[in-house]
Scaffold this active site. Structure first.
Site, mmCIF file in Angstrom:
data_model
loop_
_atom_site.group_PDB
_atom_site.id
_atom_site.type_symbol
_atom_site.label_atom_id
_atom_site.label_comp_id
_atom_site.label_asym_id
_atom_site.label_seq_id
_atom_site.Cartn_x
_atom_site.Cartn_y
_atom_site.Cartn_z
ATOM 1 N N ASP A 50 45.868 36.690 45.334
ATOM 2 C CA ASP A 50 44.541 37.292 45.114
ATOM 3 C C ASP A 50 44.504 38.743 45.603
ATOM 4 O O ASP A 50 44.913 39.026 46.734
ATOM 5 C CB ASP A 50 43.470 36.523 45.895
ATOM 6 N N HIS A 52 41.410 40.693 44.821
ATOM 7 C CA HIS A 52 39.975 40.793 45.081
ATOM 8 C C HIS A 52 39.466 42.210 45.338
ATOM 9 O O HIS A 52 38.808 42.488 46.353
ATOM 10 C CB HIS A 52 39.575 39.865 46.233
ATOM 11 N N HIS A 111 38.345 33.551 39.302
ATOM 12 C CA HIS A 111 37.367 34.635 39.224
ATOM 13 C C HIS A 111 37.391 35.363 37.880
ATOM 14 O O HIS A 111 36.513 36.192 37.628
ATOM 15 C CB HIS A 111 37.558 35.627 40.375
ATOM 16 N N HIS A 159 47.240 29.852 39.508
ATOM 17 C CA HIS A 159 46.330 30.321 40.551
ATOM 18 C C HIS A 159 45.966 29.228 41.569
ATOM 19 O O HIS A 159 46.013 29.446 42.779
ATOM 20 C CB HIS A 159 45.053 30.888 39.920
HETATM 21 MN MN LIG Z 1 40.694 32.028 43.637
#
Ligand SMILES: [Mn+2]
Length: 280
Positions: A50, A52, A111, A159
């Protein structure tokens, strides 16, 4: 090289709406015909967890791509939401894919979904700085990204993790990922499920009614069924930036600081399934 891709790789961050439209369109073209599960090499692969919205971490990955120039890079999803530079991070990962599509795989995380992006920041950010129609263009990237990657007799990566009730790669290939959200339960579980190091099959997962926690029994069964030895996934925050599960056969990796709670890592797969953790 494409002009916009080259500008982003040279550090340009304030792209125009048309430049982002162009980049997103190229990524859609790149994966339009792609299956849900794509092939990867069985050595010299670096897995990225990730990001982010942390551009500094993504730039650190870019430097590793220059250093490990013979390696394949797999991004395991969750590019935006939460962090300070969501648009810039998403654009940089797209540009890294576009500059060398044969050595980069960009997978979809939980996401990469309209519903999740609406709750955790990316939707607000893109519509505030640009427009709703540009968000929808990003969203068409979400739905086209592959879900997992595989090398027969060695590696599976995605993921979140393994889905309940599935025993072949073909069953995953037959599902339809092409939706801005995750109506398909198998695709949903692949991006949402979490491992737990105990001897059970599947249990409920606090994250969602539709998600599962997979234990050693389910993991060992799935890996035997699809004929794989090691698995890589992301999705969970660990202070060290990684955690090993199931006798070190599963490596969970996290590549953002998460507002300085994590020492972010990526993981390198060498020859004979050896692994090495690298700090961002
Ligand atoms: Mn995630």
């Amino acid at each position: 090289m494409d002009e916009t891709v080259s500008a982003v790789l040279n550090g340009k961050t304030n792209l125009s709406r048309d430049e982002i439209w162009h980049l997103s369109g190229l990524v859609q073209d790149q994966y339009r015909e792609s299956p849900n599960v794509v092939d990867i090499p069985d050595k010299n692969v670096i897995f990225v967890g990730d990001l982010h919205g942390e551009l500094d971490c993504a730039l650190s990955v870019k430097r590793y791509m220059e250093k490990y120039e013979k390696h394949h890079f797999v991004f395991l999803g969750d590019y935006a939401d939460r962090g300070p530079n969501q648009i810039e991070t998403f654009n940089l990962v797209m540009s890294l894919l576009l500059v060398s599509p044969s050595r980069v795989t960009m997978l979809r995380g939980n996401h990469e979904s309209d519903d999740v992006a609406a709750r955790y920041g990316f939707y607000n950010e893109v519509t505030r700085v640009y427009s709703f129609d540009l968000f929808k263009h990003y969203s068409r990237v979400f739905e086209i990204l592959p879900i997992a990657c595989y090398h027969e007799k060695s590696i599976f990566a995605c993921h979140g993790g393994i889905p309940e009730g599935i025993s072949t790669i073909e069953e995953i290939q037959s599902r339809n990922r092409r939706n801005p959200n995750f109506p398909d339960d198998v695709i949903f579980q692949i991006v949402w499920n979490d491992p737990q190091d105990n001897d059970f099959k599947f249990r409920p997962n606090m994250r969602s009614d539709r998600a599962r926690t997979y234990g050693a029994e389910a993991f060992n069964r799935f890996m035997k069924d699809i004929d794989a030895k090691k698995m890589f996934r992301a999705h969970e925050v660990f202070p060290e930036g990684y955690r090993l599960f199931f006798n070190d056969r599963l490596i969970s990796i996290f590549s953002a600081t998460y507002g300085p709670r994590v020492r972010p890592k990526i993981v390198r797969l060498g020859s004979e399934l050896s692994t090495e953790l690298l700090s961002l």
